[in-house]
Design an enzyme around this catalytic site. Structure first.
Site, short mmCIF file in Angstrom:
data_model
loop_
_atom_site.label_atom_id
_atom_site.label_comp_id
_atom_site.label_asym_id
_atom_site.label_seq_id
_atom_site.Cartn_x
_atom_site.Cartn_y
_atom_site.Cartn_z
CB CYS A 185 4.99 19.33 36.46
SG CYS A 185 4.88 20.26 34.93
CG HIS A 233 9.96 19.14 36.60
ND1 HIS A 233 9.31 17.93 36.50
CD2 HIS A 233 9.36 19.97 35.71
CE1 HIS A 233 8.38 18.02 35.57
NE2 HIS A 233 8.39 19.24 35.07
CD GLU A 293 11.10 15.82 38.80
OE1 GLU A 293 10.82 16.57 39.76
OE2 GLU A 293 10.42 15.76 37.76
#
Ligand code: XMP
Length: 506
Positions: free
Chosen positions: A79, A167, A169
Site C-alpha cells: 500500500c 493488503h 496481510e
C-alpha cells in the site's frame, strides 16, 4: 545471529498483522518504526514496507529514503510502501476519484513472477487506500491489476523489489498468506523460527545475560508471567524467585490451584496472603480508576516488601509481550492502555529488567509454553485482569460481595468447560451489579443482587464481539447460579461488543 525480515512501520493499523502473518509462516521478523532503519543490515534478509494513514505527498507523511535499501536486499512495499517506491523514484501517486476500499479481484499479468507463484486469476484481495499509482517509473513492470487499479502489483526489473497496493496481510485477501510466503521464499529464510529454536536461543542468551545473578518475578496465574517464569527457571534454576500475591480478588480457589501448578513445574514460589490489606484499602471506594490505583499500589508494596526479605536481587523478570512493546514504540501513539499493573516497579526497586518474551505474540507465547512442557490448562487460560474481581464487583467492594461473585463465576466457568465452550471464547466471567431487584423464591419475596455474564470472542482484546453462547447453556448457568448462590435472584447476559463497550465493566 537470528536472521530476519524487517518490517518498516509507517503507522498502518495492519503493521502488527503483517508481523503475525510472517511469524505464522515460521519466519522471524521484527517491526521497527520507519525512522529507525538500522545502518547495518547484517542479519536482515528482506524488508517489508507497511501501509500508513498518510498520503505519500502529504507534508506530514513519514518518509524514509528508500534508495538506502533498494537493490541491496528483497523489498516488498505494501500500500503506502508500494506508493513510496513509486513516488520517490519519479512515478506518480494521486488521489483516487473514489477511495478504493474493500474487495477486488486480481488479473495476473505475469503469472511466472516469483511473487505471484500459485496466485489464481480472480483471487480476492483487500484494498484500502485513498490514493492510487497513476504512473510507474521506468523499469517497473506491472505483474497484476484489478478492475479499478491498473498497478495492483509491480516488480522492478533487475531488482528483487516489489510493490502491492492491496493488503496481503488481512484475512479478506484470499491468497495473501501465499503471497507473503512467496516473498519469504525469495528472501530465503522460510522456517527459521519455531518454538523449539526460540527456547534454545533464549535460554542461551539468558544464561549469558544473567550469569549467576538473582532474579525476582511477579506471577499472576496468567500465561505470560507463567511462561516467563518457566523460561527463566530453565536458564537460571534456583536463582529465580517468584512471588504470587493473593489480593483476595482472585477467582474461587485460584490461589491454591495455581500455587499447586507452579510448584508442580518446579518453580520456587512465595505465595503471599495479603487479602486483609487490600480489603481494608478498598473499603468504601467506588470509582473504577481509584480501585485500580489502590490495587496496583498495594501490589507494589507487597511485592517490594517480599523482595526486601531476599538478598542480592539484581533483576526483575517481566512477562511483557510484543504487542506491548510495539505499542510503546508506536509512531502514531494512538493506543495507550492504563493496564500495566506493575508499572513503576523497576524504578522503585532499582532493578534491571529482563523480559524474555518481549518479541513474541500471544499465540507464540502459548506455543513456547506447550513446548516447555507446561500444562495445557495453564497455557490456554483466558486473560484475567490484574485487579481481578475488584473491577467485576461494581461499586464498593466487600468480602461478602466477592464471595458471592466467586461462587457465581465458578459455576459459570465450570459449566463452560463442561460444555466444551471454554476454548472457543477469548474471555469470560461474571460481574456482580450494585443493584438489588425483587424476586420470588417458594412463597417468599426476595430482594437480592443481579449477576451479569460476559463472554467475548476476540483476537487481541482491542476489539471484541459478544459470544453467541447457546440458549440451553445460558439457561443452565442461570438456573444453577440462582439456585445455588445465596444472595442472587437474577442473571442477565451482556450482548455488547467492543467498541463501543469494553470487555470489563469497569
Ligand atoms: P477492556 O475492558 O479495556 O479490556 O476492553 C481489554 C483487556 O484488558 C484486560 N484488562 C486489564 N488487565 N489490568 C489488567 O491487567 C487492568 O486494569 C485491566 N483492565 C482490563 C481485560 O480483562 C481484557 O482482557
Amino acid at each position: 545471529m537470528q536472521e530476519k525480515i524487517l518490517i518498516l512501520d509507517f503507522g498502518s493499523q495492519t503493521t502488527q498483522l503483517i508481523g503475525r502473518r510472517v511469524r505464522e509462516l515460521n519466519t522471524y521478523c521484527e517491526i521497527v518504526p520507519y525512522n529507525k532503519l538500522p545502518e547495518d543490515l547484517k542479519g536482515i534478509r528482506g524488508i517489508i514496507l507497511s501501509g500508513s494513514p498518510y498520503s505519500v505527498y502529504d507534508e506530514k507523511a513519514f518518509r524514509t529514503d528508500l534508495s538506502l535499501i533498494r537493490g541491496k536486499l528483497p523489498i516488498l512495499g505494501i500500500c503506502f510502501g508500494a506508493q513510496s517506491l513509486v513516488h520517490q523514484f519519479g512515478g506518480k501517486v494521486e488521489p483516487c476519484d473514489s477511495r478504493e476500499y474493500g474487495r477486488a479481484h486480481l488479473n495476473i499479468v505475469e503469472p511466472k513472477d516469483p511473487l505471484m507463484r500459485g496466485i489464481n486469476e480472480g483471487s480476492t484481495v483487500w484494498m484500502s487506500h485513498g490514493d492510487t499509482i497513476t504512473k510507474i517509473p521506468e523499469k517497473y513492470r506491472l505483474i497484476a491489476s484489478t478492475g479499478d487499479v491498473p498497478a495492483a502489483a509491480f516488480h522492478i526489473d533487475g531488482e528483487q523489489t516489489w510493490g502491492v497496493q492491496f493488503h496481503p496481510e488481512v484475512f479478506h485477501s484470499e491468497q495473501g498468506t501465499l503471497l507473503l510466503e512467496n516473498f519469504i521464499d525469495i528472501c530465503g529464510i522460510k522456517g527459521n523460527w519455531t518454538a523449539a529454536s526460540f527456547i534454545e536461543s533464549t535460554v542461551a542468551e539468558l544464561k549469558e545475560q544473567l550469569g549467576n545473578d538473582k532474579v525476582i518475578l511477579a506471577l499472576s496465574g496468567g500465561v505470560d508471567s507463567s511462561v516467563t517464569a518457566v523460561l527463566l527457571h530453565k536458564a537460571i534454576g534456583k536463582n529465580l524467585t517468584c512471588i504470587f500475591v493473593d489480593h483476595g480478588l482472585l477467582r474461587k480457589n485460584e490461589f491454591e490451584n495455581v500455587m499447586h501448578d507452579y510448584e508442580h513445574l518446579g518453580l520456587n514460589v512465595i505465595g503471599v496472603n495479603a487479602k486483609e490489606k487490600f480489603f481494608s484499602a478498598l473499603k468504601g471506594v467506588t470509582d473504577p480508576e481509584e480501585k485500580r490505583k489502590i490495587i496496583g499500589r498495594g501490589f507494589i508494596e507487597v511485592f517490594d516488601e517480599e523482595a526486601h526479605k531476599l538478598k542480592d536481587i539484581k533483576w526483575l523478570g517481566q512477562g511483557t509481550i510484543y504487542p506491548d512493546v510495539i505499542e510503546s514504540l508506536s509512531i502514531t501513539g494512538m493506543v495507550i492502555k492504563s493496564h500495566h499493573n506493575v508499572g513503576g516497579l523497576p524504578e522503585k526497586m532499582h532493578l534491571k529488567l529482563v523480559e524474555p518474551l518481549r518479541l513474541l505474540f500471544k499465540d507464540e507465547v502459548r506455543r513456547v509454553g506447550l513446548e516447555l512442557g507446561m500444562m495445557p490448562h495453564l497455557i490456554h487460560r483466558h486473560p484475567f485482569p490484574g485487579p481481578g474481581l475488584g473491577i467485576r464487583v461494581l461499586g464498593d467492594i466487600t468480602e461478602e460481595k466477592v464471595t458471592i461473585l466467586q461462587n457465581a463465576d465458578d459455576i459459570y466457568m465450570s459449566l463452560m468447560r463442561e460444555w466444551d465452550l471454554y476454548k472457543d471464547i477469548w474471555q469470560a466471567g461474571a460481574i456482580l451489579l450494585p443493584i438489588k431487584s425483587v424476586g420470588v423464591m417458594g412463597d417468599e419475596r426476595t430482594y437480592e443482587y443481579t449477576i451479569a455474564l460476559r463472554a467475548v470472542t476476540s483476537t487481541d482484546a482491542m476489539t471484541a464481539d459478544w459470544a453467541h453462547l447457546p440458549y440451553e447453556f445460558l439457561a443452565k448457568v442461570s438456573n444453577e447460579i440462582i439456585n445455588k448462590v445465596r444472595g442472587v435472584n437474577r442473571v442477565v447476559y451482556d450482548i455488547s461488543s467492543k467498541p463501543p463497550s469494553t470487555i470489563e465493566w469497569e
